[in-house]
Scaffold this motif. Sequence first.
Motif, PDB file in Angstrom:
ATOM      1  N   MET A   1       3.777   3.784  13.653  1.00 51.51           N
ATOM      2  CA  MET A   1       4.356   3.773  12.311  1.00 51.51           C
ATOM      3  C   MET A   1       5.679   4.544  12.323  1.00 51.51           C
ATOM      4  N   LYS A   2       6.761   3.882  11.908  1.00 50.42           N
ATOM      5  CA  LYS A   2       8.067   4.539  11.836  1.00 50.42           C
ATOM      6  C   LYS A   2       8.669   4.310  10.453  1.00 50.42           C
ATOM      7  N   ILE A   3       9.017   5.402   9.787  1.00 53.70           N
ATOM      8  CA  ILE A   3       9.594   5.324   8.448  1.00 53.70           C
ATOM      9  C   ILE A   3      10.905   6.095   8.425  1.00 53.70           C
ATOM     10  N   VAL A  27       5.217  11.278   2.441  1.00 53.38           N
ATOM     11  CA  VAL A  27       4.810  10.322   3.476  1.00 53.38           C
ATOM     12  C   VAL A  27       3.741  10.930   4.375  1.00 53.38           C
ATOM     13  N   LYS A  28       3.905  12.201   4.719  1.00 51.61           N
ATOM     14  CA  LYS A  28       2.974  12.847   5.643  1.00 51.61           C
ATOM     15  C   LYS A  28       1.583  13.028   5.049  1.00 51.61           C
ATOM     16  N   ILE A 369       4.151   5.321  -3.110  1.00 55.51           N
ATOM     17  CA  ILE A 369       4.879   4.168  -2.569  1.00 55.51           C
ATOM     18  C   ILE A 369       4.322   3.785  -1.200  1.00 55.51           C
ATOM     19  N   VAL A 370       4.113   4.776  -0.362  1.00 55.68           N
ATOM     20  CA  VAL A 370       3.616   4.510   0.989  1.00 55.68           C
ATOM     21  C   VAL A 370       2.186   3.969   0.932  1.00 55.68           C
ATOM     22  N   ARG A 371       1.363   4.518   0.054  1.00 54.55           N
ATOM     23  CA  ARG A 371      -0.010   4.022  -0.078  1.00 54.55           C
ATOM     24  C   ARG A 371      -0.010   2.555  -0.515  1.00 54.55           C
ATOM     25  N   THR A 372       0.892   2.211  -1.426  1.00 54.83           N
ATOM     26  CA  THR A 372       0.961   0.834  -1.903  1.00 54.83           C
ATOM     27  C   THR A 372       1.507  -0.103  -0.835  1.00 54.83           C
ATOM     28  N   PHE A 373       2.598   0.296  -0.204  1.00 59.38           N
ATOM     29  CA  PHE A 373       3.259  -0.578   0.760  1.00 59.38           C
ATOM     30  C   PHE A 373       2.389  -0.842   1.987  1.00 59.38           C
ATOM     31  N   PHE A 374       1.656   0.190   2.411  1.00 62.68           N
ATOM     32  CA  PHE A 374       0.855   0.056   3.636  1.00 62.68           C
ATOM     33  C   PHE A 374      -0.653  -0.004   3.327  1.00 62.68           C
ATOM     34  N   ASN A 379      -6.459   0.448   4.571  1.00 61.56           N
ATOM     35  CA  ASN A 379      -7.818  -0.101   4.434  1.00 61.56           C
ATOM     36  C   ASN A 379      -8.408  -0.460   5.786  1.00 61.56           C
ATOM     37  N   LEU A 380      -7.558  -1.001   6.674  1.00 60.78           N
ATOM     38  CA  LEU A 380      -8.025  -1.349   8.009  1.00 60.78           C
ATOM     39  C   LEU A 380      -8.462  -0.103   8.762  1.00 60.78           C
ATOM     40  N   LYS A 381      -7.684   0.972   8.620  1.00 62.40           N
ATOM     41  CA  LYS A 381      -8.017   2.224   9.285  1.00 62.40           C
ATOM     42  C   LYS A 381      -9.361   2.749   8.778  1.00 62.40           C
ATOM     43  N   LYS A 382      -9.591   2.637   7.470  1.00 58.64           N
ATOM     44  CA  LYS A 382     -10.864   3.086   6.907  1.00 58.64           C
ATOM     45  C   LYS A 382     -12.029   2.285   7.473  1.00 58.64           C
ATOM     46  N   GLU A 383     -11.816   0.961   7.603  1.00 62.25           N
ATOM     47  CA  GLU A 383     -12.878   0.103   8.128  1.00 62.25           C
ATOM     48  C   GLU A 383     -13.205   0.464   9.570  1.00 62.25           C
TER      49      GLU A 383
END
Length: 389
Positions: A1-3, A27-28, A369-374, A379-383
Amino acid sequence: MKIVIAPDSFKGSLSAVEASKSIERGVKKVFPHAEIVLKPMGDGGEGTMDTLVAVTGGRKKTVWVTDPLGQKVEAEYGVLGDDKTCVIEMASASGLSLIPKEKLNPLKTTTYGTGELLKQALNDGYYSFILAIGGSATNDGGAGMLQALGMKILDAENKQIGFGGEELDKVQSLDMSDFDSRIKASEFIIASDVQNPLIGQLGASHVFGPQKGASSEDVLLLDSCMTNWANIVEKHTGVHLHNLPGAGAAGGIGGAFQAFFPSETRRGIDIVIEYSKLNEALLGADLVITGEGQVDFQTASGKVPMGVAQAAKSNNVSTVVIAGSIGKGIKELYRFGIVSVNSILNKPMTLNQAFERASELVEESSEQIVRTFFHKQINLKKEVLQYEN
């Protein structure tokens, strides 16, 4: 991940560097191990010098100069990390922020202090300059600056004119015999996105005079005085400033640079993008977050969010904007590659409250913003974590 984080300042509350760090903290909270690249920006207005000094690892020098009303004030110029290029921000010596609102008066204000900054930098051995000319309180056609650099601007009695835009009506001749000879041996990049001519309905006095304290009567007088100034300059240099694009920038100082300096004018944001090496930072990025205090229809005319978005789009990176407030005309921004424009305000509050909480609000907005965009990645990470457990 690069922002990549590349905001302008939030005027009145956060510098571009401070805004960058607030976004980074947000972001962090979501991606503590992401690669985050901070690239604070500027567009030629206030804060551009600080930004360029910060991104190049440069330094600043303090100089006592004459403020717009003729008083002494401390101003700064910057030296970039190459130790060769000098950055002078007109607002530091001749800016609106130096004068209480009730004392704004473009009939009287002068650019003399900007000339003093230039002279000191020349004395210190610099010959390569970037001039950020946004935020001026003046409408004197750059006459004060030229006087500080040795030019004699003379009236009918062969005496030097005084300070201020109204004095330009007295100009009869120019004596350039003592004009600083080092200027011809130097190079000047003017950071400005203003394309207004010097005089007329779209000129310096009519368009920018009112925000500097000019009444409707003052505007007409200033334009008449500026016309005389343009006539005298053309007589001595052959340069027809009257309708020359960009000559009206910063109360006509743009015209002074075009007539008397070896200079080129560039968009301020393009200069900052170049020196900050933003395009290199964008390689492999997943998102760019930019922003400024007020985002509206003017943002599309060369402000930081638009310039950053254009650079990001050319590198196939999406851009999200955060703003202290959002005005009319933002739909125009979406064609430059901006995904969304987001206000940092999370409830009704006064302007002073927003200023006081700006760092916190920018941080919180960036996290959302970051939560929405990614959200898909989150969700994939949680799964994955649930599966592993």
